[in-house]
Design a protein around this motif. Structure first.
Motif, PDB file in Angstrom:
ATOM      1  N   VAL A 212       0.881  -1.170   0.000  1.00  0.00           N
ATOM      2  CA  VAL A 212       0.000   0.000   0.000  1.00  0.00           C
ATOM      3  C   VAL A 212       0.920   1.221   0.000  1.00  0.00           C
ATOM      4  CG1 VAL A 212      -1.716   1.300   1.301  1.00  0.00           C
ATOM      5  CG2 VAL A 212      -1.843  -1.205   1.212  1.00  0.00           C
ATOM      6  N   SER A 213       0.757   2.105  -0.959  1.00  0.00           N
ATOM      7  CA  SER A 213       1.750   3.160  -1.167  1.00  0.00           C
ATOM      8  C   SER A 213       1.193   4.571  -1.181  1.00  0.00           C
ATOM      9  CB  SER A 213       2.488   2.918  -2.502  1.00  0.00           C
ATOM     10  OG  SER A 213       3.114   1.656  -2.508  1.00  0.00           O
ATOM     11  N   ASP A 214      -0.059   4.718  -1.555  1.00  0.00           N
ATOM     12  CA  ASP A 214      -0.640   6.055  -1.677  1.00  0.00           C
ATOM     13  C   ASP A 214      -2.116   5.995  -1.299  1.00  0.00           C
ATOM     14  OD1 ASP A 214      -1.665   8.523  -2.403  1.00  0.00           O
ATOM     15  OD2 ASP A 214      -0.410   8.693  -4.187  1.00  0.00           O
ATOM     16  N   LEU A 215      -2.446   6.483  -0.118  1.00  0.00           N
ATOM     17  CA  LEU A 215      -3.830   6.420   0.353  1.00  0.00           C
ATOM     18  C   LEU A 215      -4.763   7.335  -0.437  1.00  0.00           C
ATOM     19  CD1 LEU A 215      -3.379   6.157   4.239  1.00  0.00           C
ATOM     20  CD2 LEU A 215      -3.991   4.358   2.605  1.00  0.00           C
ATOM     21  N   LEU A 216      -4.229   8.351  -1.073  1.00  0.00           N
ATOM     22  CA  LEU A 216      -5.081   9.201  -1.900  1.00  0.00           C
ATOM     23  C   LEU A 216      -5.599   8.415  -3.095  1.00  0.00           C
ATOM     24  CD1 LEU A 216      -3.559  11.313  -0.123  1.00  0.00           C
ATOM     25  CD2 LEU A 216      -3.687  12.865  -2.071  1.00  0.00           C
ATOM     26  N   ILE A 217      -4.691   7.712  -3.777  1.00  0.00           N
ATOM     27  CA  ILE A 217      -5.103   6.868  -4.904  1.00  0.00           C
ATOM     28  C   ILE A 217      -6.009   5.749  -4.405  1.00  0.00           C
ATOM     29  CG2 ILE A 217      -4.278   5.212  -6.620  1.00  0.00           C
ATOM     30  CD1 ILE A 217      -1.777   6.917  -6.952  1.00  0.00           C
ATOM     31  N   ARG A 218      -5.632   5.157  -3.277  1.00  0.00           N
ATOM     32  CA  ARG A 218      -6.366   4.017  -2.740  1.00  0.00           C
ATOM     33  C   ARG A 218      -7.812   4.375  -2.389  1.00  0.00           C
ATOM     34  NH1 ARG A 218      -4.901  -0.850  -1.701  1.00  0.00           N
ATOM     35  NH2 ARG A 218      -5.723  -2.137  -0.010  1.00  0.00           N
ATOM     36  N   MET A 219      -7.986   5.512  -1.741  1.00  0.00           N
ATOM     37  CA  MET A 219      -9.346   5.921  -1.374  1.00  0.00           C
ATOM     38  C   MET A 219     -10.179   6.264  -2.603  1.00  0.00           C
ATOM     39  SD  MET A 219      -9.553   5.525   1.853  1.00  0.00           S
ATOM     40  CE  MET A 219      -8.234   4.325   2.021  1.00  0.00           C
ATOM     41  N   GLY A 220      -9.519   6.719  -3.671  1.00  0.00           N
ATOM     42  CA  GLY A 220     -10.244   7.037  -4.897  1.00  0.00           C
ATOM     43  C   GLY A 220     -10.768   5.804  -5.609  1.00  0.00           C
ATOM     44  N   ILE A 221     -10.086   4.670  -5.406  1.00  0.00           N
ATOM     45  CA  ILE A 221     -10.475   3.417  -6.060  1.00  0.00           C
ATOM     46  C   ILE A 221     -11.407   2.594  -5.178  1.00  0.00           C
ATOM     47  CG2 ILE A 221      -9.569   1.211  -6.910  1.00  0.00           C
ATOM     48  CD1 ILE A 221      -7.013   2.715  -7.703  1.00  0.00           C
ATOM     49  N   ALA A 222     -11.237   2.696  -3.855  1.00  0.00           N
ATOM     50  CA  ALA A 222     -11.935   1.833  -2.900  1.00  0.00           C
ATOM     51  C   ALA A 222     -13.440   2.073  -2.873  1.00  0.00           C
ATOM     52  CB  ALA A 222     -11.361   2.058  -1.503  1.00  0.00           C
ATOM     53  N   ASP A 223     -14.157   1.077  -2.334  1.00  0.00           N
ATOM     54  CA  ASP A 223     -15.594   1.237  -2.164  1.00  0.00           C
ATOM     55  C   ASP A 223     -15.894   1.931  -0.835  1.00  0.00           C
ATOM     56  OD1 ASP A 223     -15.368  -0.716  -0.153  1.00  0.00           O
ATOM     57  OD2 ASP A 223     -16.101  -2.329  -1.431  1.00  0.00           O
ATOM     58  N   ASP A 224     -17.172   2.225  -0.603  1.00  0.00           N
ATOM     59  CA  ASP A 224     -17.560   2.985   0.587  1.00  0.00           C
ATOM     60  C   ASP A 224     -17.243   2.243   1.880  1.00  0.00           C
ATOM     61  OD1 ASP A 224     -18.462   5.043  -0.980  1.00  0.00           O
ATOM     62  OD2 ASP A 224     -20.578   4.450  -0.890  1.00  0.00           O
ATOM     63  N   TYR A 226     -14.796   0.184   2.508  1.00  0.00           N
ATOM     64  CA  TYR A 226     -13.363   0.278   2.795  1.00  0.00           C
ATOM     65  C   TYR A 226     -13.001   1.674   3.298  1.00  0.00           C
ATOM     66  CZ  TYR A 226      -8.319  -0.285   2.221  1.00  0.00           C
ATOM     67  OH  TYR A 226      -6.966  -0.343   2.452  1.00  0.00           O
ATOM     68  N   ARG A 227     -13.518   2.700   2.626  1.00  0.00           N
ATOM     69  CA  ARG A 227     -13.216   4.068   3.050  1.00  0.00           C
ATOM     70  C   ARG A 227     -13.734   4.336   4.461  1.00  0.00           C
ATOM     71  NH1 ARG A 227     -14.179   5.365  -2.632  1.00  0.00           N
ATOM     72  NH2 ARG A 227     -16.417   5.575  -2.219  1.00  0.00           N
ATOM     73  N   ALA A 228     -14.838   3.680   4.813  1.00  0.00           N
ATOM     74  CA  ALA A 228     -15.420   3.879   6.145  1.00  0.00           C
ATOM     75  C   ALA A 228     -14.513   3.365   7.258  1.00  0.00           C
ATOM     76  CB  ALA A 228     -16.778   3.188   6.225  1.00  0.00           C
ATOM     77  N   LEU A 229     -13.641   2.397   6.941  1.00  0.00           N
ATOM     78  CA  LEU A 229     -12.697   1.906   7.936  1.00  0.00           C
ATOM     79  C   LEU A 229     -11.730   3.006   8.374  1.00  0.00           C
ATOM     80  CD1 LEU A 229     -11.788  -1.552   6.348  1.00  0.00           C
ATOM     81  CD2 LEU A 229     -13.111  -1.192   8.440  1.00  0.00           C
ATOM     82  N   PHE A 230     -11.465   3.944   7.482  1.00  0.00           N
ATOM     83  CA  PHE A 230     -10.525   5.023   7.768  1.00  0.00           C
ATOM     84  C   PHE A 230     -11.204   6.247   8.374  1.00  0.00           C
ATOM     85  CE2 PHE A 230      -8.467   2.245   4.852  1.00  0.00           C
ATOM     86  CZ  PHE A 230      -7.112   2.312   5.162  1.00  0.00           C
ATOM     87  N   SER A 231     -12.398   6.547   7.901  1.00  0.00           N
ATOM     88  CA  SER A 231     -13.100   7.735   8.407  1.00  0.00           C
ATOM     89  C   SER A 231     -13.884   7.456   9.684  1.00  0.00           C
ATOM     90  CB  SER A 231     -14.049   8.284   7.335  1.00  0.00           C
ATOM     91  OG  SER A 231     -15.015   7.314   6.974  1.00  0.00           O
ATOM     92  N   ALA A 232     -13.852   6.206  10.154  1.00  0.00           N
ATOM     93  CA  ALA A 232     -14.562   5.853  11.390  1.00  0.00           C
ATOM     94  C   ALA A 232     -14.107   6.759  12.535  1.00  0.00           C
ATOM     95  CB  ALA A 232     -14.297   4.397  11.746  1.00  0.00           C
ATOM     96  N   PRO A 233     -15.008   7.134  13.436  1.00  0.00           N
ATOM     97  CA  PRO A 233     -14.658   8.047  14.543  1.00  0.00           C
ATOM     98  C   PRO A 233     -13.493   7.553  15.401  1.00  0.00           C
ATOM     99  CG  PRO A 233     -17.032   7.813  14.378  1.00  0.00           C
ATOM    100  CD  PRO A 233     -16.452   6.795  13.435  1.00  0.00           C
ATOM    101  N   TYR A 234     -13.387   6.243  15.592  1.00  0.00           N
ATOM    102  CA  TYR A 234     -12.289   5.698  16.406  1.00  0.00           C
ATOM    103  C   TYR A 234     -10.968   5.635  15.648  1.00  0.00           C
ATOM    104  CZ  TYR A 234     -13.467   1.397  13.857  1.00  0.00           C
ATOM    105  OH  TYR A 234     -13.719   0.481  12.872  1.00  0.00           O
ATOM    106  N   HIS A 235     -10.999   5.894  14.332  1.00  0.00           N
ATOM    107  CA  HIS A 235      -9.772   5.847  13.533  1.00  0.00           C
ATOM    108  C   HIS A 235      -9.377   7.268  13.131  1.00  0.00           C
ATOM    109  CE1 HIS A 235      -7.403   3.702  10.076  1.00  0.00           C
ATOM    110  NE2 HIS A 235      -6.619   4.200  11.010  1.00  0.00           N
ATOM    111  N   LEU A 236      -9.258   7.553  11.840  1.00  0.00           N
ATOM    112  CA  LEU A 236      -8.838   8.898  11.437  1.00  0.00           C
ATOM    113  C   LEU A 236      -9.939   9.921  11.663  1.00  0.00           C
ATOM    114  CD1 LEU A 236      -6.857   8.210   8.124  1.00  0.00           C
ATOM    115  CD2 LEU A 236      -6.094   8.090  10.499  1.00  0.00           C
TER     116      LEU A 236
END
Length: 350
Positions: A212-224, A226-236
């Motif tokens: 995994v090298s670039d989270l900007l690219i990764r979030m642009g490709i990922a589904d909702d 997957y992205r929710a794992l990162f934007s979860a209140p307990y995470h980022l």
């Protein structure tokens, strides 16, 4: 005997459960964490079956930085270090009066854990004379919901892995502090990169497979989900569009200027998880910063994301090249000279 991709609790299976655990149904989430804990306990027993003929196996409890997110500063336990488990694998044929190289082996998966999915690779490393430590860094599965929610992807998980490395040097006299390498695939490849960038004097070399090298690219490709794992209140707690800088600082491609250590990178144009564009951005960034490193982009290699972790002879050949790269810097006692050497060590019956 099962192949490398055929054991209980394998990383890909854990990854498939991520969306399920993100469900709003708390009862379902609790059951899934309970399942993960049972799977972890069963898989821990399997380690003795799969590599016990070659290695001493232990699991030690260490601590690292406090959780990235905590409650009120006045609450009990605020600022306490986070505790986590670490696997240790030591060749049974070592001479404790001699020195041996250490491999730091962070597992893959956003929320996953070190399992016998990697048993053949661990056997291959042990047979060459490496001591291994694999940290169950914050957010790993199999330790309950509270630990799962301590995830700090691209953040303090990196220092957790460094804690495991330091523990081995401080507590085992036969570990050579001048011959420490780090290697991993996928998320483990990302942690490999960030450890090399953040602690350049701690490692002699590193291998990052499909990292995994670039989270900007990764979030642009990922589904909702997957992205929710990162934007979860307990995470980022934020999406990439809400805080681009936060995602950049956690991405190897945006930290490439820090590389000082010999590095090998592998990626696959047929990768169905870490898109090749992520790794290509990392490679371009390293080149733009004038860094010396090695890499190979495999064209539509069978197996997608797992192409060089399979049990096929082709995957064995690729792993042999990885081990030969690492051996140039770490000088293990019994480096593999051929795929036949590798297969004899990994599969017992060649």
């Amino acid at each position: 005997m099962q192949g490398a991709a055929g054991s209980i609790g394998q990383a890909e299976q854990n990854g498939a459960q991520q969306g399920f655990k993100g469900s709003e149904n708390q009862e379902e989430a609790e059951w899934m964490h309970y399942y993960d804990q049972l799977a972890k306990q069963m898989d821990d027993i399997l380690w003795y079956e799969k590599i016990g003929d070659l290695a001493y196996i232990d699991k030690v409890y260490l601590y690292g930085e406090p959780p990235a997110k905590q409650g009120s500063p006045t609450s009990r336990g605020y600022g306490n270090p986070l505790k986590f488990w670490n696997y240790i694998f030591i060749p049974k044929n070592i001479d404790v009066h001699k020195k041996y190289p250490l491999i730091v082996f962070p597992h893959s998966g956003v929320h996953a854990d070190m399992t016998t999915y990697y048993a053949h690779i661990v056997r291959e490393l042990i047979a060459q004379g490496y001591v291994i430590v694999s940290t169950e860094y914050r957010g790993s599965t199999g330790y309950g919901e509270a630990f799962y929610k301590k995830i700090d992807y691209g953040g303090r998980e990196n220092s957790d892995v460094k804690v495991g490395r330091d523990y081995m040097i401080e507590n085992y006299s036969f570990v050579d502090s001048t011959r420490v390498g780090i290697m991993g695939w996928s998320h483990g490849g990302m942690i490999t990169l960030m450890n090399l960038f953040n602690y350049p004097t701690a490692y002699k070399c590193g291998f990052a497979g499909v990292p995994v090298s670039d989270l900007l690219i990764r979030m642009g490709i990922a589904d909702d989900d997957y992205r929710a794992l990162f934007s979860a209140p307990y995470h980022l707690g934020v999406t990439v569009s809400q805080d681009v800088a936060e995602y950049k600082k956690r991405s190897p491609a945006w930290n490439a200027s820090k590389l000082q250590t010999p590095l090998l990178i592998h990626t696959n144009t047929a990768d169905d998880d870490v898109d090749v564009s992520e790794v290509q951005h990392l490679i371009q960034a390293l080149k733009a910063n004038g860094k010396t490193f090695e890499y190979k982009i495999f064209e539509k290699a069978p197996g997608g994301h797992s192409f060089d972790r399979l049990d096929t002879r082709g995957a064995n050949e690729i792993r042999l090249s990885i081990y030969q790269f690492m051996a140039r810097y770490l000088s293990p006692a019994h480096p593999f000279k051929s795929v036949d050497d590798l297969r004899e060590a990994a599969y017992r019956f060649n």
